[in-house]
Design a protein around this motif. Structure first.
Motif, PDB file in Angstrom:
ATOM      1  N   LEU A 248      52.038 -20.412 -42.409  1.00  0.00           N
ATOM      2  CA  LEU A 248      52.053 -21.280 -40.966  1.00  0.00           C
ATOM      3  C   LEU A 248      52.447 -22.407 -41.449  1.00  0.00           C
ATOM      4  N   ILE A 249      53.299 -23.097 -40.585  1.00  0.00           N
ATOM      5  CA  ILE A 249      53.371 -24.523 -40.436  1.00  0.00           C
ATOM      6  C   ILE A 249      52.394 -25.036 -39.191  1.00  0.00           C
ATOM      7  N   GLN A 250      52.548 -24.477 -38.239  1.00  0.00           N
ATOM      8  CA  GLN A 250      51.817 -24.832 -37.068  1.00  0.00           C
ATOM      9  C   GLN A 250      51.559 -23.588 -36.114  1.00  0.00           C
ATOM     10  N   SER A 251      50.139 -23.616 -35.337  1.00  0.00           N
ATOM     11  CA  SER A 251      49.967 -22.627 -34.415  1.00  0.00           C
ATOM     12  C   SER A 251      49.554 -23.142 -33.097  1.00  0.00           C
ATOM     13  N   ILE A 252      50.324 -22.846 -32.066  1.00  0.00           N
ATOM     14  CA  ILE A 252      49.959 -23.808 -30.807  1.00  0.00           C
ATOM     15  C   ILE A 252      49.538 -22.689 -29.713  1.00  0.00           C
ATOM     16  N   GLN A 253      48.532 -22.992 -28.996  1.00  0.00           N
ATOM     17  CA  GLN A 253      47.957 -22.278 -27.919  1.00  0.00           C
ATOM     18  C   GLN A 253      49.053 -22.263 -26.962  1.00  0.00           C
ATOM     19  N   ILE A 254      49.418 -21.227 -26.208  1.00  0.00           N
ATOM     20  CA  ILE A 254      50.637 -21.169 -25.347  1.00  0.00           C
ATOM     21  C   ILE A 254      50.223 -20.647 -23.730  1.00  0.00           C
ATOM     22  N   GLY A 255      51.032 -20.419 -22.987  1.00  0.00           N
ATOM     23  CA  GLY A 255      50.626 -20.043 -21.473  1.00  0.00           C
ATOM     24  C   GLY A 255      49.700 -21.100 -20.894  1.00  0.00           C
ATOM     25  N   SER A 256      48.800 -20.650 -19.860  1.00  0.00           N
ATOM     26  CA  SER A 256      48.070 -21.361 -19.098  1.00  0.00           C
ATOM     27  C   SER A 256      47.092 -22.493 -19.999  1.00  0.00           C
ATOM     28  N   HIS A 257      46.750 -22.253 -21.021  1.00  0.00           N
ATOM     29  CA  HIS A 257      46.162 -23.134 -21.848  1.00  0.00           C
ATOM     30  C   HIS A 257      47.047 -24.142 -22.292  1.00  0.00           C
ATOM     31  N   LEU A 258      48.371 -24.091 -22.396  1.00  0.00           N
ATOM     32  CA  LEU A 258      49.131 -25.439 -22.743  1.00  0.00           C
ATOM     33  C   LEU A 258      49.355 -26.314 -21.531  1.00  0.00           C
ATOM     34  N   TYR A 259      49.312 -25.715 -20.463  1.00  0.00           N
ATOM     35  CA  TYR A 259      49.598 -26.534 -19.352  1.00  0.00           C
ATOM     36  C   TYR A 259      48.114 -26.934 -18.652  1.00  0.00           C
ATOM     37  N   GLY A 260      47.009 -26.611 -19.105  1.00  0.00           N
ATOM     38  CA  GLY A 260      45.731 -26.934 -18.684  1.00  0.00           C
ATOM     39  C   GLY A 260      45.348 -26.208 -17.291  1.00  0.00           C
ATOM     40  N   THR A 261      45.956 -25.087 -17.068  1.00  0.00           N
ATOM     41  CA  THR A 261      45.708 -24.567 -15.877  1.00  0.00           C
ATOM     42  C   THR A 261      44.733 -22.941 -16.049  1.00  0.00           C
ATOM     43  N   ASN A 262      44.223 -22.803 -17.362  1.00  0.00           N
ATOM     44  CA  ASN A 262      43.596 -21.710 -17.831  1.00  0.00           C
ATOM     45  C   ASN A 262      42.162 -21.520 -17.087  1.00  0.00           C
ATOM     46  N   ASN A 263      41.783 -20.416 -17.014  1.00  0.00           N
ATOM     47  CA  ASN A 263      40.311 -20.334 -16.178  1.00  0.00           C
ATOM     48  C   ASN A 263      39.752 -18.973 -17.120  1.00  0.00           C
ATOM     49  N   GLU A 264      38.564 -18.581 -16.917  1.00  0.00           N
ATOM     50  CA  GLU A 264      37.860 -17.773 -17.765  1.00  0.00           C
ATOM     51  C   GLU A 264      38.605 -16.473 -17.808  1.00  0.00           C
ATOM     52  N   ASN A 265      39.570 -15.991 -16.925  1.00  0.00           N
ATOM     53  CA  ASN A 265      40.245 -14.693 -17.003  1.00  0.00           C
ATOM     54  C   ASN A 265      41.633 -14.881 -17.599  1.00  0.00           C
ATOM     55  N   SER A 266      42.040 -16.106 -18.133  1.00  0.00           N
ATOM     56  CA  SER A 266      43.466 -16.377 -18.726  1.00  0.00           C
ATOM     57  C   SER A 266      43.299 -15.538 -19.937  1.00  0.00           C
ATOM     58  N   ASP A 267      44.646 -15.223 -20.498  1.00  0.00           N
ATOM     59  CA  ASP A 267      44.901 -14.552 -21.630  1.00  0.00           C
ATOM     60  C   ASP A 267      44.861 -15.663 -22.671  1.00  0.00           C
ATOM     61  N   THR A 268      44.881 -15.233 -23.979  1.00  0.00           N
ATOM     62  CA  THR A 268      44.959 -16.155 -25.204  1.00  0.00           C
ATOM     63  C   THR A 268      46.184 -15.397 -25.875  1.00  0.00           C
ATOM     64  N   ASP A 269      47.307 -16.528 -25.714  1.00  0.00           N
ATOM     65  CA  ASP A 269      48.241 -16.344 -26.630  1.00  0.00           C
ATOM     66  C   ASP A 269      48.733 -17.276 -27.458  1.00  0.00           C
ATOM     67  N   PHE A 270      49.316 -17.175 -28.840  1.00  0.00           N
ATOM     68  CA  PHE A 270      49.562 -18.409 -29.624  1.00  0.00           C
ATOM     69  C   PHE A 270      51.055 -18.073 -30.022  1.00  0.00           C
ATOM     70  N   LEU A 271      51.787 -19.197 -30.072  1.00  0.00           N
ATOM     71  CA  LEU A 271      53.099 -19.271 -30.636  1.00  0.00           C
ATOM     72  C   LEU A 271      52.832 -19.732 -32.182  1.00  0.00           C
ATOM     73  N   CYS A 272      53.165 -18.859 -33.299  1.00  0.00           N
ATOM     74  CA  CYS A 272      53.126 -19.434 -34.608  1.00  0.00           C
ATOM     75  C   CYS A 272      54.235 -19.705 -35.178  1.00  0.00           C
TER      76      CYS A 272
END
Length: 220
Positions: free
Chosen positions: A17-41
């Protein structure tokens, strides 16, 4: 296409790895307790990929079912290829909405990137009956990003978060997409937008080669 890999392959890529970034709603700050967890590595480009001459558009994906995490992998070379070609918008999102990269506007204010945002918005608007609220939000987010870049402005997480509280109208978004597409083409035709962001290199000959990618005369 995502190439599904096993746990052993996932663990190997973690060592590259060079970098691991949490994407989806976590990236935009719109996540909640039901949000998926996705990473782009982003991992180090292998010699095999670098010298193969193949387009390598595909990415690896590992589904950690036990922890409900999706791990998506692309090489550093593939990250920039996908960004420059407009094959995906998540790459532009990472440049725009993280602190990992400088020159955000220079990198993302290109014809290809703006058309990518418009293209994905148009796709979501066509499929809006499948999941009205989610599709409209995705479309509105893409149109907002496209319009910001057209206006030579950086889109912000705060404005994206505001989209989630708005009443969105399908017809208005469809008209907005057409309006922005027309404006994008006008900017491109008047040479106010280039296809690609091109870094400066330290050799005039290689610079000529790179710059030729933005020369319209080479397009037939």
């Amino acid at each position: 296409m995502n190439i599904i890999i096993n746990q052993e392959e996932h663990l190997f890529l973690q060592t590259q790895l060079i970098q691991s970034i949490q994407i989806g709603s976590h990236l935009y700050g719109t996540n909640n307790e039901n949000s998926d967890t996705d990473f782009l590595c982003i991992y180090k480009t292998s010699d095999v990929e670098l010298h193969s001459g193949l387009p390598n558009f595909h990415q690896f994906q590992y589904k950690d079912v036990e922890n409900n995490i999706d791990w998506n992998y692309c090489s550093e070379l593939q990250f920039w290829k996908n960004l420059q070609s407009g094959d995906a918008t998540i790459n532009a999102d990472i440049v725009l909405f993280t602190e990992l990269y400088n020159k955000k506007l220079e990198i993302c204010r290109t014809y290809k990137t703006i058309k990518a945002y418009l293209g994905f918005a148009k796709r979501d608007l066509k499929d809006v009956k499948k999941d009205v609220n989610r599709k409209l939000i995705h479309a509105a987010r893409g149109l907002y990003c496209a319009e910001s870049l057209i206006n030579n402005e950086l889109p912000t997480k705060l404005e994206i978060q505001k989209i989630y509280s708005k009443t969105l109208n399908t017809e208005e978004l469809i008209n907005k997409e057409k309006e922005l597409r027309t404006k994008t083409n006008e900017l491109y035709d008047s040479n106010q937008l280039s296809n690609y962001y091109i870094e400066k290199c330290n050799h005039t000959l290689w610079q000529k080669l790179l710059d030729s990618n933005n020369t319209k005369e080479f397009r037939y």
